[in-house]
Design a protein around this motif. Structure first.
Motif, PDB file in Angstrom:
ATOM      1  N   SER A  12       0.812  -1.219   0.000  1.00 15.88           N
ATOM      2  CA  SER A  12       0.000   0.000   0.000  1.00 15.88           C
ATOM      3  C   SER A  12       0.844   1.267   0.000  1.00 15.88           C
ATOM      4  N   THR A  13       2.151   1.127   0.212  1.00 11.25           N
ATOM      5  CA  THR A  13       3.030   2.293   0.156  1.00 11.25           C
ATOM      6  C   THR A  13       2.943   2.959  -1.213  1.00 11.25           C
ATOM      7  N   ARG A  14       2.891   2.156  -2.264  1.00 11.43           N
ATOM      8  CA  ARG A  14       2.818   2.740  -3.618  1.00 11.43           C
ATOM      9  C   ARG A  14       1.498   3.478  -3.838  1.00 11.43           C
ATOM     10  N   ILE A  15       0.440   3.098  -3.132  1.00 12.39           N
ATOM     11  CA  ILE A  15      -0.825   3.834  -3.236  1.00 12.39           C
ATOM     12  C   ILE A  15      -0.685   5.194  -2.564  1.00 12.39           C
ATOM     13  N   ARG A  66      -9.989  -3.128  -3.704  1.00  9.91           N
ATOM     14  CA  ARG A  66      -8.743  -3.711  -3.217  1.00  9.91           C
ATOM     15  C   ARG A  66      -7.909  -4.177  -4.410  1.00  9.91           C
ATOM     16  N   GLU A  67      -6.654  -4.470  -4.152  1.00 11.55           N
ATOM     17  CA  GLU A  67      -5.618  -4.789  -5.132  1.00 11.55           C
ATOM     18  C   GLU A  67      -5.053  -3.491  -5.694  1.00 11.55           C
ATOM     19  N   SER A  68      -3.742  -3.401  -5.700  1.00 12.87           N
ATOM     20  CA  SER A  68      -3.054  -2.156  -6.052  1.00 12.87           C
ATOM     21  C   SER A  68      -3.473  -1.598  -7.396  1.00 12.87           C
ATOM     22  N   ASN A  69      -3.513  -2.449  -8.419  1.00 14.34           N
ATOM     23  CA  ASN A  69      -3.846  -1.920  -9.742  1.00 14.34           C
ATOM     24  C   ASN A  69      -5.285  -1.414  -9.799  1.00 14.34           C
ATOM     25  N   ALA A  70      -6.195  -2.082  -9.108  1.00  9.59           N
ATOM     26  CA  ALA A  70      -7.592  -1.625  -9.085  1.00  9.59           C
ATOM     27  C   ALA A  70      -7.715  -0.300  -8.328  1.00  9.59           C
ATOM     28  N   VAL A  71      -7.001  -0.175  -7.222  1.00 10.85           N
ATOM     29  CA  VAL A  71      -7.046   1.064  -6.439  1.00 10.85           C
ATOM     30  C   VAL A  71      -6.469   2.219  -7.256  1.00 10.85           C
TER      31      VAL A  71
END
Length: 199
Positions: A12-15, A66-71
């Motif tokens: 989640s850091t990348r978000i 949820r999931e990085s690419n979806a967020v």
């Protein structure tokens, strides 16, 4: 209201880096939660609504993503005026969606398999392998500085984040190395890392 469930020094850091890069931090309520860590520390947090106890998870007035690419896709679509996404109708929309999906469907799996020392014909046919993923990156960066088009996007932050965690896995290809350096040196990326390392 946007609520991001976040565990420092995790996926989640990348978000959080994207949110900062987009300039929308004031719109996001950050909830710090615990997650199970590879070293055995941490654990499932009862305050984390993610069904698998992971992060990231974004709650937008009850809509759960949820999931990085979806967020990342959700946020960049929600704020189409920021340059980190490619809105519907944009000439690079297809490339943007493809790179976001490629990360979760190919790139991360082949690196996880390599780090775990797992090789099997089924995984090779399904995901291919690290050399093929690296070749794909090299091809994409042969004529431009970023994956999608001539400007940085959330897809760059997403894919490059793997190399942020595993610097020794950055390929020797100078185009990829330069791209990783461009992605990881963005002020939003470095400032979040510095803050999380100081915790």
């Amino acid at each position: 209201m946007l609520t991001l469930y976040h565990a420092p020094r995790s996926r989640s850091t990348r978000i959080l880096q994207l949110i900062r890069d987009m300039g929308i931090e004031e719109d996001v309520d950050l909830r710090i939660v615990q997650i199970p860590r590879q070293d055995g520390s941490g654990g499932r947090d009862p305050d984390n609504p993610h069904p698998e106890g992971k992060v990231p998870l974004l709650d937008h007035d009850g809509a759960i993503i949820r999931e990085s690419n979806a967020v990342m896709l959700y946020l960049t679509d929600l704020y189409p005026e920021t340059p980190m996404g490619r809105p519907v109708g944009h000439p690079s929309r297809g490339a943007y969606l493809s790179w976001l999906a490629w990360y979760g469907n190919v790139f991360e799996p082949v690196y996880v398999l390599q780090v775990a020392g797992i090789s099997h014909p089924i995984t090779q046919v399904t995901f291919r392998d690290v050399p093929e993923a690296v070749a794909r990156l090299s091809e994409a960066l042969a004529e431009k500085d970023w994956l999608v088009d001539d400007q940085v996007s959330a897809a760059d932050l997403l894919v490059a984040s793997t190399y942020g965690w595993f610097r020794d896995l950055v390929p020797e290809d100078p185009r990829i190395r330069d791209w990783v350096a461009r992605c990881l040196s963005r002020p939003a990326v470095t400032s979040v890392i510095e803050e999380e390392m100081a915790r």
